[in-house]
Design an enzyme around this catalytic site. Structure first.
Site, PDB file in Angstrom:
ATOM      1  N   ASP A   1     -54.631 -14.445  97.448  1.00  0.00           N
ATOM      2  CA  ASP A   1     -53.359 -14.320  98.152  1.00  0.00           C
ATOM      3  C   ASP A   1     -52.342 -13.767  97.166  1.00  0.00           C
ATOM      4  O   ASP A   1     -51.891 -14.481  96.265  1.00  0.00           O
ATOM      5  CB  ASP A   1     -52.914 -15.682  98.705  1.00  0.00           C
ATOM      6  CG  ASP A   1     -51.594 -15.586  99.486  1.00  0.00           C
ATOM      7  OD1 ASP A   1     -50.984 -14.492  99.492  1.00  0.00           O
ATOM      8  OD2 ASP A   1     -51.184 -16.602 100.078  1.00  0.00           O
TER       9      ASP A   1
ATOM     10  N   SER B   1     -44.746 -16.344 107.845  1.00  0.00           N
ATOM     11  CA  SER B   1     -45.158 -17.307 106.830  1.00  0.00           C
ATOM     12  C   SER B   1     -44.301 -17.234 105.563  1.00  0.00           C
ATOM     13  O   SER B   1     -44.304 -18.161 104.753  1.00  0.00           O
ATOM     14  CB  SER B   1     -46.631 -17.109 106.486  1.00  0.00           C
ATOM     15  OG  SER B   1     -46.875 -15.759 106.160  1.00  0.00           O
TER      16      SER B   1
ATOM     17  N   HIS C   1     -48.014 -14.446  99.433  1.00  0.00           N
ATOM     18  CA  HIS C   1     -47.164 -15.646  99.396  1.00  0.00           C
ATOM     19  C   HIS C   1     -46.905 -16.050  97.948  1.00  0.00           C
ATOM     20  O   HIS C   1     -47.469 -15.467  97.027  1.00  0.00           O
ATOM     21  CB  HIS C   1     -47.848 -16.786 100.173  1.00  0.00           C
ATOM     22  CG  HIS C   1     -48.084 -16.428 101.605  1.00  0.00           C
ATOM     23  ND1 HIS C   1     -49.320 -16.074 102.091  1.00  0.00           N
ATOM     24  CD2 HIS C   1     -47.226 -16.331 102.633  1.00  0.00           C
ATOM     25  CE1 HIS C   1     -49.207 -15.773 103.374  1.00  0.00           C
ATOM     26  NE2 HIS C   1     -47.955 -15.916 103.727  1.00  0.00           N
TER      27      HIS C   1
END
Ligand SMILES: *[C@@H]1O[C@H](CO)[C@@H](O)[C@H](O)[C@H]1NC(C)=O
Ligand SMILES: *[C@@H]1O[C@H](CO)[C@@H](O)[C@H](O)[C@H]1NC(C)=O
Ligand SMILES: *[C@@H]1O[C@H](CO)[C@@H](O)[C@H](O)[C@H]1NC(C)=O
Ligand SMILES: *[C@@H]1O[C@H](CO)[C@@H](O)[C@H](O)[C@H]1NC(C)=O
Length: 442
Positions: A416, A166, A419
């Site tokens: 998160d 990702s 990311h």
């Protein structure tokens, strides 16, 4: 191949094997850290699409605003002024510091239709915007702003693929957003659960950009509800979901790391090599560093071998490890609360971050040496570990979800801290990538 996996017998604690020696302990230290991190979160953070998608995520936007007409604006002006002369030593972007920059990002999430929901921080209500006004100042040289026209100029008629986990996708979306400020990308291909495989075409310059989901680079079976409860990796076999397309690719950007931290059984040459965080499987705990190194070797060897055989050239980037920034508990509001970069010297690349980075750098150097005899193969590490480590403020945090505090402060809120918000610090990765491409082409 699945039946190579031995039946579950007894419980062997991988931790027991770790007391042999100091170096052995050091090697498994990150494993110990990550064992504390709830494994259930794994899919949550590293799956390409852990959340329900809005249709805007899946479809190209026809209403994307085009800021400049690429066909009518010659790129040569900005291009020539930035070019490094052949005599200068290439700029080393690894070390540097983040400095204030009032220019801000090239794009915003409103005009760029490709940003994954969980990284579209501004539209999710992130209130502070200071994190957008920093630029990376390398120690010995300058890093010019990303110039989409230069990118198109250098890569016209080329096919660029982002391959990996990702983070590869995060970097791809940053690039797409920056390119979309001058030319409209058309989504021409999408395949796989959660759009794991996608391709865009910029008709203005015949540039194709693809993303291939391949979190290990080598063949793997990802843990799933219906399949194994751990990952299975075949470290000597490339993942043909991207490998079989190599013929058509002119540039590959490889990105992996975080998926290697999680429970897995490893196979090599048809037999079990060992496993990682695998109590109950009666396999030998071997950690993940050596396995990750083997996976990178396999990927690079395959690229070099196939391109050498076909006589075609290729440009290869390997993006180094991007550190995460969980400070407190992952489900509390302050998991990565900082709103500014770390100050110079406040944080060093060390521990697992340093080890993961070194593996990438070393394997690219080894591959450079082994590919020298073939023309047209260019390899480079995109060394983003330090600059990323210094940006604890660049993650979505709770703003991975829309307006997480709309109903007041919740007791539990998922964060998160892995990311990167778009726009955000990850745009710098592509800025550096473009400078290396410019050096290669000059
Ligand atoms: C674990 O595997 C080894 C060799 O593969 C075998 O000798 C041993 O009996 C196994 N242990 C258990 C508890 O099944
Ligand atoms: C760039 O700088 C880093 C950190 O100072 C160093 O480890 C690396 O060897 C340098 N790279 C080159 C090609 O000189
Ligand atoms: C995004 O950029 C577009 C074009 O520059 C502008 O019209 C729009 O107001 C911006 N949106 C936000 C939220 O800043
Ligand atoms: C467009 O680019 C592809 C490579 O991505 C190339 O095969 C094709 O020939 C190009 N088309 C034209 C019209 O140049």
């Amino acid at each position: 191949m699945r039946n190579l996996c031995l039946p579950q017998m007894g419980v062997t604690s991988p931790l027991k094997a770790q007391t042999h020696s100091r170096s052995f302990t050091a090697k498994f230290f990150p494993y110990v850290l990550y064992a504390l991190f709830p494994i259930a979160l794994f899919r949550f953070y590293f799956h390409p699409f852990p959340f329900p998608l809005s249709t805007t995520d899946q479809l190209p936007h026809s209403n994307r605003i085009i800021l400049t007409s690429s066909s009518s604006s010659p790129s040569s002006l900005s291009f020539s002024t930035e070019e490094e002369t052949a005599n200068e030593a290439p700029c080393n972007y690894t070390d540097g510091r983040w400095v204030h920059d009032k220019m801000g990002p090239l794009y915003n999430g409103t005009i760029c239709g490709t940003i994954k929901d969980g990284q579209n921080c501004i539209s999710h209500g992130r209130p502070d915007l200071g994190y957008l006004y920093w630029r990376w100042q390398p120690s010995q040289c300058d890093l010019p702003r990303f110039d989409p026209n230069t990118f198109f100029h250098l890569l016209s008629n080329k096919h660029i693929a982002f391959v990996g986990d990702s983070m590869a996708r995060n970097q791809l979306e940053s690039l797409l957003c920056m390119l979309a400020t001058v030319s409209n990308p058309n989504l021409v291909y999408t395949n796989g659960e959660d759009n794991k495989f996608r391709r865009w075409h910029f008709a203005s310059h015949n540039v194709t950009v693809s993303v291939y989901w391949s979190p290990f680079l080598v063949r793997g079976v990802e843990k799933s509800k219906t399949g194994p409860d751990h990952n299975e990796l075949y470290v000597d076999v490339v993942d043909e979901r991207w490998g079989s397309d190599l013929d058509h690719l002119d540039m590959v950007v490889l990105s992996m790391g975080h998926w290697f931290l999680h429970p897995a059984v490893y196979y090599e040459g048809g037999s079990v090599l060992g496993c990682h965080y695998c109590p109950g499987l009666n396999q030998t705990e071997i950690g993940f560093y050596d396995v990750m190194r083997k996976a990178i070797k396999t990927a690079l060897r395959t690229i070099i071998g196939r391109k050498a055989a076909s006589g075609d050239g290729i440009d290869v980037f390997l993006t180094s490890f991007s550190p995460s920034h969980f400070q407190g508990e992952w489900d509390k509001a302050g998991a990565c609360p900082k709103t500014e970069p770390y100050r110079e010297g406040e944080k060093m690349v060390e521990g697992m971050d340093a080890d993961m980075r070194s593996i990438a750098v070393e394997e690219i150097e080894a591959a450079k040496a082994s590919s020298k005899q073939f023309g047209g193969l260019r390899l480079e590490t995109l060394d983003v570990t330090k600059l990323s480590l210094m940006r604890p403020d660049g993650h979505p945090g709770p703003y991975m979800y829309q307006f997480p505090f709309a109903n007041g402060l919740q007791e539990h809120v998922q964060n998160d801290c892995v990311h990167w918000c778009l726009p955000g610090p990850i745009d710098t990765w592509n800025q550096i990538m473009l400078q290396v491409i410019k050096r290669w082409r000059s």
